[in-house]
Design a protein around this motif. Structure first.
Motif, PDB file in Angstrom:
ATOM      1  N   SER A   1      68.915  39.121  48.449  1.00 32.43           N
ATOM      2  CA  SER A   1      67.511  38.770  48.226  1.00 32.43           C
ATOM      3  C   SER A   1      67.228  38.432  46.773  1.00 32.43           C
ATOM      4  CB  SER A   1      66.608  39.936  48.659  1.00 32.43           C
ATOM      5  OG  SER A   1      66.723  40.172  50.045  1.00 32.43           O
ATOM      6  N   ASN A   2      68.226  38.583  45.928  1.00 34.02           N
ATOM      7  CA  ASN A   2      68.061  38.278  44.503  1.00 34.02           C
ATOM      8  C   ASN A   2      68.056  36.759  44.315  1.00 34.02           C
ATOM      9  OD1 ASN A   2      68.207  37.971  41.739  1.00 34.02           O
ATOM     10  ND2 ASN A   2      69.732  39.590  41.459  1.00 34.02           N
ATOM     11  N   GLN A   3      66.873  36.180  44.178  1.00 33.91           N
ATOM     12  CA  GLN A   3      66.755  34.734  44.085  1.00 33.91           C
ATOM     13  C   GLN A   3      67.232  34.183  42.747  1.00 33.91           C
ATOM     14  OE1 GLN A   3      65.347  32.225  46.580  1.00 33.91           O
ATOM     15  NE2 GLN A   3      66.458  33.931  47.523  1.00 33.91           N
TER      16      GLN A   3
ATOM     17  N   ASN B   1      61.677  35.797  48.696  1.00 32.47           N
ATOM     18  CA  ASN B   1      63.121  36.000  48.562  1.00 32.47           C
ATOM     19  C   ASN B   1      63.923  35.263  49.625  1.00 32.47           C
ATOM     20  OD1 ASN B   1      62.809  37.796  46.365  1.00 32.47           O
ATOM     21  ND2 ASN B   1      62.366  39.463  47.786  1.00 32.47           N
TER      22      ASN B   1
END
Length: 756
Positions: free
Chosen positions: A114-116, A370
């Protein structure tokens, strides 16, 4: 894979979605292996193989695929659907990052994705593990499992999931009895280490973050060691893995797990699957009709991962549709430009995919910042049917879009259980509090009963709350109840006895008064100062009746009456005795030649001495009442009782009243002692001496007992002292005279009186 081909075919046949475009695809098997996946992905994004549709039939190795989707006119895939594994997806994203190729996963759930900032082109139709972990923490807390084992395969998926669970579970009071990682390829040594950890722990609930292949190896060893009674909590990776049931159904009955959302039906998919013919699959002929047999392949009742694939394809299709609807000058790119859907650039497609918002089979599909969809899980329970088969029963759900207090819904009544509880310490019942064990997890604690005056009305309470001043804990110490009101009442046995004795004493005093009055002309009555005797009997009756003022519920006016009445009545009695003793002494002194003493101590002087002796006590009482009078008070200092009592207001006032009575008694005793041997057959001095000795004995005993007792017993001691001293005076002074008057009347003569 077949769901993807079906979805693309369905889209290509629709007239309302991409009517001017046809979608094509390339399929490569990732083999759940990073090098193989990278090679396949690079072939897709570099335009190989040639235009058309190809499927590498490498399906026997693994069921996880890289799925690519592209416009049919292009040999380069502008988007990849896959991979199933979080670790493989991360490797692909890092390698393809410079190409800005969007990757849409249908089963990679690691929250790390989910770390964009790190993975700006990643999207998924599978919810992030962050939501699953919240659901799992809520689940174990809901059932009171505060002591759980957590295991997982050595992978990014399990590492991040377990780390999140340990963080999330703390706020629900859930502790990890152990955490253990095991390798993907399970050796016998790795299995032995894992099973040793499970067996040595007291936890019966195990959360396992792994796939079904690793689970098979673990269950095989569990059966070999004959470990039973375990409550398995499945991650979504194996929550619906029916293949495990065939071999290990006896170990998995009662398993709970969150499964990704299921599609009730994908119209046409069953027919699509049944209509496929496979070649080169011995011993099949390749012409069999799949409608005639049952297999997990054709079972479309649990369309979960397949449904995610279906939605992933439609995300791409709707992104292309939105791209086609772009108006030049109002586009999202530089100077309002639009993208060409027939020659789409990956970075342009990413923009439209992240803004996708559409309905698929009645479900709204959209993504957060995200690239994660709204999380919804079905809570599944593995139940054994009468024929031994597995029935995956939906017993609840978790909806992340609902308010936190209502996000988890469970129907307890339909759950099948293998084990009921798993705690490090039993819950502390109401009436006790939790005390932590030093150096151990917060779920390991001891239970300590609430202290005196405190209660707890919840289980596992960290603190006990103190009851208010007018309440007290019940026996279980889980409820504050009103304190018992205590005072010496007329309705209890002690109050009744003291009341009867007081009235009896007054009646005896008045009866003796009647006897004396009836025989007032006899020598005995006349010789013993008749007037002072009458006054003394009246005052003694008053003393007896004063005891009644100490019985009953105290009030301010009653408290201000009882103490002065007690002090003044006894001052009257002792003053009368003092006057009678003085008369005896003066009488014999007046017989000396030339003595004129009796002239100065006649009846008027005797009355005046009584009044004077009493007046001093009256003055003391008046000063007491005017400065700090007695008053009623609710004493809440005692444990379970509110004592309604009279407080003296001024301790000095009370002890002055008592001390003055003592001074009068000392003077009376001294004079009576000096006159005890004077020549008189019926000399009262010796009887007064005895009465004063009793008086002193009573009140000297009274003081320490009065100080050391509490509540109604203090009042009872006070009344007893009043009655005992009054009876001592009455019996010592008047009973001998009554005996002569009634029983020996012949001695009640002047001749007998004058013998000495």
């Amino acid at each position: 894979m077949q769901t993807m081909t079906f979805a693309i075919t369905e889209i290509n046949q629709r007239s309302d979605l991409l009517p001017h475009l046809k979608l094509g695809f390339h399929i490569r098997d990732s083999c759940d292996d990073i090098p193989v996946s990278l090679r396949a992905a690079l072939l897709l994004v570099n335009g190989q193989p040639e235009i058309g549709t190809s499927v590498e039939n490498n399906q026997e190795k693994n069921n996880s695929y890289n799925l690519g989707c592209a416009a049919i006119q292009s040999t380069v895939s502008p988007v990849i659907i896959g991979d199933a594994a979080s670790g493989v997806s991360m490797a692909l994203l890092r390698s393809l990052g410079s190409f800005h190729i969007p990757l849409v996963s249908y089963f990679a759930s690691c929250s790390c994705l989910s770390n964009q900032k790190e993975f700006p082109t990643f999207m998924r139709s599978m919810p992030s593990d962050a939501f699953q972990i919240r659901a799992l923490a809520r689940l174990v807390s809901y059932f009171g499992w505060t002591w759980v084992g957590v295991i997982g395969v050595e992978s990014d998926y399990a590492r991040f999931a377990i780390q999140l669970f340990l963080q999330e579970s703390v706020q629900y009071g859930v502790c990890a009895a152990y955490t253990h990682f095991y390798p993907v390829v399970l050796s016998q040594q790795a299995l032995d280490e894992l099973l040793d950890v499970i067996q040595m722990s007291s936890s019966k609930v195990i959360i396992n973050f792994s796939g079904e292949s690793e689970m098979k190896g673990i269950l095989r060893q569990v059966r070999r060691r004959n470990i039973t009674g375990l409550q398995w909590i499945a991650s979504e990776a194996w929550a619906t893995a029916k293949s495990l049931w065939e071999t290990f159904g006896d170990l998995l009955a009662g398993t709970l797990g969150f499964a990704i959302q299921r599609a009730d039906v994908i119209p046409g998919l069953k027919e699509h699957l049944a209509g496929l013919n496979y070649q080169d699959r011995l011993p099949c002929k390749g012409t069999e009709d799949l409608n005639d047999v049952y297999s997990s392949y054709s079972d479309v009742t649990q369309l979960r991962v397949s449904y995610n694939v279906y939605k992933a394809v439609y995300v791409v299709a709707h992104a292309l549709q939105d791209m086609s609807n772009c108006v030049v000058g109002q586009g999202p790119f530089l100077n309002g430009s639009c993208a060409d859907p027939k020659n789409v650039k990956p970075w342009q497609l990413v923009h439209y995919m992240k803004g996708a918002n559409f309905s698929a089979l009645g479900e709204r599909v959209s993504f957060d910042q995200n690239g994660d969809p709204i999380a919804y899980y079905d809570l599944m329970n593995w139940q054994r049917m009468p024929d031994g088969s597995l029935h995956l029963v939906k017993v609840g759900f978790y909806d992340a879009s609902s308010p936190s207090g209502r996000s988890l819904v469970i129907n307890d009544s339909v759950i099948q259980w293998p084990a009921s509880r798993s705690v490090c310490s039993d819950s502390c019942p109401q009436g006790s509090r939790v005390t932590r064990r030093k150096g151990e997890p917060i779920c390991c604690f001891d239970c300590v009963p609430c202290a005196e005056g405190e209660v707890s009305n919840t289980t596992d309470s960290l603190d006990c709350s103190r009851c208010s001043e007018d309440t007290w804990p019940n026996k279980a110490r889980d409820l504050c109840i009103p304190k018992t009101i205590e005072f010496l009442s007329y309705h209890e046995l002690m109050g009744i006895v003291l009341c009867v004795v007081s009235v009896l004493g007054a009646c005896i005093s008045l009866s003796i008064l009647v006897i004396f009055f009836t025989h007032k002309d006899t020598p005995l009555v006349r010789a013993n100062n008749m007037e002072l005797s009458f006054l003394l009997l009246v005052f003694l009756a008053v003393c007896f009746l004063v005891g009644l003022l100490f019985i009953g519920e105290p009030s301010d006016w009653l408290c201000r009456i009882r103490y002065p009445a007690f002090g003044i009545s006894f001052a009257l009695c002792i003053s009368c005795l003092l006057a009678k003793t003085a008369v005896v002494l003066m009488a014999f002194r007046s017989t000396l030649p030339g003595s004129r003493v009796m002239k100065w101590f006649g009846p008027n002087q005797q009355r005046a001495s009584v009044l004077f002796g009493t007046a001093v006590q009256v003055i003391i009482c008046v000063v007491w009442l005017l400065t700090s009078p007695p008053h009623a008070n609710n004493n809440t200092d005692y444990s379970s009782t509110i004592i309604i009592e009279c407080v003296t207001g001024s301790e000095a006032g009370f002890w002055c009243v008592l001390g003055y009575i003592g001074i009068l008694a000392c003077m009376c005793f001294l004079m009576a002692f000096l006159a005890r041997k004077l020549p008189d057959n019926f000399n009262e001095a010796k009887f007064i001496t005895f009465s004063m000795l009793i008086f002193f004995a009573v009140w000297v005993t009274f003081i320490p007992v009065y100080v050391s007792t509490a509540g109604k017993y203090t009042v009872a001691v006070h009344i007893f002292a009043i009655l005992a001293s009054a009876f001592g005076l009455l019996f010592c002074i008047f009973v001998p005279k009554c005996y002569i008057i009634i029983v020996k009347p012949e001695k009640n003569s002047k001749k007998n009186m004058m013998q000495r």
